[in-house]
Scaffold this motif. Structure first.
Motif, mmCIF file in Angstrom:
data_model
loop_
_atom_site.group_PDB
_atom_site.id
_atom_site.type_symbol
_atom_site.label_atom_id
_atom_site.label_comp_id
_atom_site.label_asym_id
_atom_site.label_seq_id
_atom_site.Cartn_x
_atom_site.Cartn_y
_atom_site.Cartn_z
ATOM 1 N N CYS A 27 1.716 5.721 6.162
ATOM 2 C CA CYS A 27 0.331 5.299 6.388
ATOM 3 C C CYS A 27 -0.221 5.906 7.671
ATOM 4 O O CYS A 27 -1.363 6.397 7.710
ATOM 5 N N CYS A 64 0.794 -1.233 0.000
ATOM 6 C CA CYS A 64 0.000 0.000 0.000
ATOM 7 C C CYS A 64 0.822 1.276 0.000
ATOM 8 O O CYS A 64 0.252 2.371 -0.068
ATOM 9 N N VAL A 100 -2.492 0.141 9.174
ATOM 10 C CA VAL A 100 -1.514 -0.587 8.372
ATOM 11 C C VAL A 100 -0.917 -1.728 9.175
ATOM 12 O O VAL A 100 -0.735 -1.626 10.395
ATOM 13 N N ASP A 114 2.388 4.514 1.141
ATOM 14 C CA ASP A 114 2.076 5.388 2.284
ATOM 15 C C ASP A 114 0.579 5.502 2.547
ATOM 16 O O ASP A 114 0.152 6.363 3.313
ATOM 17 N N GLY A 115 -0.211 4.640 1.910
ATOM 18 C CA GLY A 115 -1.633 4.571 2.231
ATOM 19 C C GLY A 115 -2.525 5.545 1.507
ATOM 20 O O GLY A 115 -3.707 5.663 1.827
ATOM 21 N N GLY A 144 -4.072 -1.452 5.155
ATOM 22 C CA GLY A 144 -2.996 -1.536 4.196
ATOM 23 C C GLY A 144 -1.968 -2.539 4.705
ATOM 24 O O GLY A 144 -1.836 -2.748 5.917
ATOM 25 N N GLU A 153 2.130 -3.396 4.207
ATOM 26 C CA GLU A 153 3.357 -2.808 3.668
ATOM 27 C C GLU A 153 4.544 -3.327 4.463
ATOM 28 O O GLU A 153 4.433 -3.568 5.669
ATOM 29 N N VAL A 163 -4.170 5.886 8.006
ATOM 30 C CA VAL A 163 -4.544 4.582 7.466
ATOM 31 C C VAL A 163 -4.059 3.480 8.397
ATOM 32 O O VAL A 163 -2.896 3.475 8.813
ATOM 33 N N ARG A 172 -6.648 5.942 1.761
ATOM 34 C CA ARG A 172 -7.212 7.218 2.218
ATOM 35 C C ARG A 172 -8.203 7.749 1.195
ATOM 36 O O ARG A 172 -9.287 8.233 1.546
#
Length: 207
Positions: A66, A36, A73, A38-39, A55, A57, A71, A43
């Motif tokens: 994120c 993902c 994560v 940085d999300g 997400g 990652e 987000v 978002r």
């Protein structure tokens, strides 16, 4: 093109990608976004489609991104599978322009359709006409959808629309919808393997 112009075009391209993916996500769904970054996609989906989800990652800096983007994560390596998620725990799983950076392609696609009813995949098409021209001239292609030089690219799989569809057939994955676009963002229907720079797929399990 200046660095500022490149950033602006990259942001425009990103918003375009997000809008295509969002068009396949009904409001209020639970979504898992693999690789993902940085999300920003999650978002965007949260703001425009009221989705919830996570997400996934592996990179530490992206995980922090994120968090800054609000987000949820999970830091894990999706190459090792999605064993932490139960069957059918999401409505959609998305992997946006990251599948070509993965080594365990078959496993990831199979796992996506274990944990969700549908999967959305996007990737650059290496058979796009401009890429063919670059290779014919003796160079690896560099473009908006393939922005890296050969020596610093994160891509480890170099596949085409035809290749991806062949793999889906072998894995028993149903292609429910496909969209292809050229580098200007124009949708192409004639010979997408030649004329499409970026491909999007909506996938499901064959009944």
């Amino acid at each position: 093109m200046t660095e500022h112009e490149r950033r602006v075009r990259a942001e425009q391209r990103e918003r375009f990608d997000f809008a295509v993916i969002a068009s396949w996500i009904p409001p209020g769904e639970r979504v898992l976004d693999l690789g993902c970054g940085d999300g920003r996609l999650l978002r965007y989906l949260s703001e425009t489609r009221d989705v919830s989800g996570y997400g996934v990652e592996i990179e530490h800096e992206s995980v922090l991104g994120c968090i800054r983007n609000g987000v949820d994560v999970i830091q894990m390596d999706i190459e090792c599978g999605l064993s932490g998620f139960e069957d059918n725990s999401f409505d959609h799983v998305v992997i946006s322009q990251a599948l070509q950076t993965m080594r365990t392609t078959e496993r990831i696609l199979t796992e996506m359709l274990r944990v969700a009813a549908e999967a959305v995949v996007s990737f650059p098409n290496f058979a796009y006409r401009a890429n063919r021209v670059a290779i014919a001239e003796g160079h690896m292609p560099v473009s908006e959808d393939l922005p890296y030089d050969w020596f610093d690219t994160p891509n480890v799989r170099f596949f085409t629309i035809f290749d991806f569809e062949d793999l889906c057939s072998r894995l028993g994955i149903e292609i429910r919808e496909r969209l292809a676009f050229d580098e200007t963002g124009r949708e192409v229907s004639h010979d997408p393997n030649l004329n499409g720079s970026l491909a999007f797929y909506r996938l499901g399990r064959k009944s």
